[in-house]
Motif scaffolding. Structure first.
Motif: not given
Lengths: 503, 115
Positions: A147, A152, A155-156, A159-160, A163, A166-167, B20, B25, B28, B32, B91-92, B94-95, B98-99, B104-106
């Motif tokens: 990051l 943008e 960030l997109k 996140i993917v 996540v 983490l899984i 999930m 976000t 999710i 998690l 992060l979630a 912030r995103a 910002r977005l 998740v896919d924006g």
């Protein structure tokens, strides 16, 4: 010698901590500490490799607790090789970041060091739980580094990336616990020794754990079908970060190799080699997918990401062969693909900077200026990654093909050769569009500072050096492969003589 | 006792997986947390579930005591999960600031009629 073994983890951790105190000082102090640590790591890795080259497996019991109770770090030829590769990659990446990307956000330098500590730790870890912990260290640092710089797209993709990993971490924890529940140990060597003695109920659980571990490490290695996070993520990351991440997928491949030999290797009874059939299939599909993806890439960084996936496919194919020649070819291929991939990521960043709003898109854009140097560097990196003569990628693939035998020969030959053609088309297309289809006159872009170009040239020079000096490296690779394929020696070095299944 | 622990792990991981697979976000992040709780409980359960034993050797006659290793492991895992969860939530946030969307896919959910 003995305490030297913990330094590859300790040194970056200490340097990173020191840098945390320096963040409000002038930035050259941070850089100085970081560069000094990287140089020291290279020296350290060379001395460790020299120590491991003789074939001795060195075991360092942290805190003096004897294995299998205590935590051990284990150095053999393979881990020394990986440490050396990491150290040699880290320095050019850090140089590339200095003065440009390290100012794009906070705490770049400490995170870089913690990342190195995690990677080195994962290569040295002698038990499964520490492998998990070091993976977490390198992942947490990589989340922040990915990051780094904000925006943008990052960030997109970030996140993917976070996540998905983490899984993966949760699954890894479950697998570790399962193996502990079955065997009562976490030490890799001890796990390997207790595998043949498992009764059938427990063997089923161990099989489940092995497959879970395979999935998790396959995820880190961007193995099909767990690769989706990589092209977008690495494409969006800052170029020096993406260049350093070239070694991260190799950590996953290393873990698969380590597990499939030390724990589920030749001595594991019924569980011997349970990963291999899956590994070969997944590796060949990964190879195809990487090259097809490269063919369809819209941006240069994305192209580099898909070429990285394809190189993982080649590497995992070599690891799936399970014989010394194949493994040696794989290790050689690994060594030459890391600098080439890193150079391509750095190059993609340099080119994107010079094309204004076109960025790294593979589409006709403004003139690059100095396209001679950039184009030549691109050509070298592409040759190495696609596997064409005269560079190392070709040697690696050739040795790999020479070592193939058995039922899957036809599949491996046709996959490696045809995907090479696909990669060649993809790289030619990108090169032609980027360097020859310019829309305006040359000479507008500012001259490229030498310090931006230097890391790319050093990395490519490294690849050329590996091509010229392939002989000694292959000899070392064959020795390392022979050592890996004899897990009994690893078990003996860590645990001493077998005491005859207590569990 | 085994049934209770096993079904708790099952319920936690099912709920975590379900959350999930949703596209936002926040869900999710909660998913998690649940999944990592399930993993932590699983680690603890792998030491063997026993009732009426002392937690540490030496507190009673010492004949029955649980395996201390999973407890140590789970402590490490909890700390790591805690830190990472905090990171994901930040992060979630912030995103989504910002977005302008928490998917998740924006992409913006309003274009597709909710999700």
């Amino acid at each position: 010698m003995s305490h030297l073994l913990v330094l590859p983890v300790l040194l970056p951790l200490l340097a990173g901590t020191l840098q945390l105190f320096l963040v409000h000082r002038p930035s050259w102090t941070l850089r100085l500490v970081g560069l000094a640590a990287c140089v020291a790591l290279i020296g350290l890795a060379f001395s460790l490799t020299a120590a491991a080259a003789g074939g001795e497996i060195t075991v360092y019991a942290i805190g003096g607790w004897p294995p299998p109770l205590g935590i051990v770090l284990v150095l053999d030829r393979l881990s020394a090789f990986m440490l050396l590769l990491t150290a040699l990659l880290a320095l050019p990446c850090l140089v590339a970041a200095c003065g440009s990307w390290d100012r794009a956000g906070h705490n770049f330098h400490p995170l870089f060091m913690f990342q190195l500590a995690g990677i080195n730790g994962a290569f040295l870890a002698g038990d499964l739980f520490n492998l998990y912990v070091f993976f977490e260290i390198l992942l947490i640092a990589s989340y922040c580094l990915m990051l780094h710089g904000g925006g943008e797209a990052r960030l997109k993709a970030g996140i993917v990336y976070v996540v998905v990993n983490l899984i993966g971490s949760a699954l890894l924890l479950i697998a570790v616990a399962l193996l502990y529940g079955v065997t009562g140990s976490l030490n890799l060597a001890d796990l390997g020794r207790s595998m043949p003695a498992l009764d059938s109920d427990f063997a089923v659980l161990a099989r489940v754990a092995a497959m879970l571990l395979f999935v998790v490490f396959g995820l880190k290695a961007a193995m099909l079908p767990l690769h989706f996070w990589l092209p977008a993520g690495y494409g969006a990351a800052a170029p020096p970060v993406a260049a350093l991440f070239a070694i991260m997928t190799k950590v996953g491949a290393y873990a698969i190799l380590r597990l499939s030999t030390v724990v589920f290797g030749a001595e594991a009874g019924d569980l011997a080699g349970i990963l291999q059939p899956w590994l070969l299939l997944a590796a060949l599909l990964t190879l195809w997918l990487g090259m097809i993806g490269a063919l369809g890439s819209k941006g240069l960084a994305e192209l580099a990401g898909f070429l990285l996936i394809a190189s993982m496919g080649t590497l995992l194919t070599a690891f799936a062969l399970d014989d010394a020649d194949g493994l040696a070819a794989g290790l050689y291929y690994l060594a030459q693909s890391v600098p080439a991939t890193a150079a391509l990521f750095l190059l993609a960043g340099l080119i994107a900077d010079r094309r204004g709003e076109r960025g790294g898109d593979i589409a006709p854009g403004p003139a690059l200026g100095q396209s001679g140097v950039l184009g030549f560097a691109f050509m070298l990196a592409a040759l190495a990654l696609v596997g064409l003569p005269p560079l190392g990628g070709f040697l690696g693939k050739m040795m790999l093909l020479q070592s193939v035998e058995g039922a899957a020969t036809g599949w491996i030959f046709s996959s490696l050769l045809l995907t090479g053609l696909l990669g060649l088309i993809a790289c030619s297309r990108a090169g032609v569009v980027l360097f020859w289809a310019e829309q305006s006159e040359a000479g507008e872009a500012p001259a490229l500072p030498a310090r931006h170009l230097l890391p790319v040239l050093v990395l490519l020079g490294g690849n050329i050096a590996l091509t010229v000096g392939a002989g000694p490296l292959v000899v070392y690779g064959q020795a390392a492969a022979a050592q890996i394929l004899d897990p009994a020696r690893y078990h003996l070095a860590v645990l001493g003589e077998a005491s005859g299944g207590e569990r | 006792m085994e049934v209770i622990i096993a079904s708790t792990i099952a319920i936690l991981s099912t709920a975590g997986l379900f959350l999930m697979l949703r596209g936002r976000t926040f869900e999710i992040a909660i998913g998690l947390v649940l999944l990592s709780h399930a993993a932590n409980l699983f680690v603890l359960a792998m030491g063997g579930v026993m009732l009426g034993s002392t937690p540490i050797l030496g507190q009673s006659d010492g004949s029955i005591y649980p395996d201390p290793v999973p407890q140590a492991l789970v402590l490490t895992a909890i700390v790591i999960n805690f830190g990472v969860t905090t990171f994901v939530i930040v992060l979630a946030v912030r995103a989504s600031l910002r977005l302008g969307t928490d998917r998740v896919d924006g992409t913006d959910a309003r274009d597709e009629g909710g999700g």
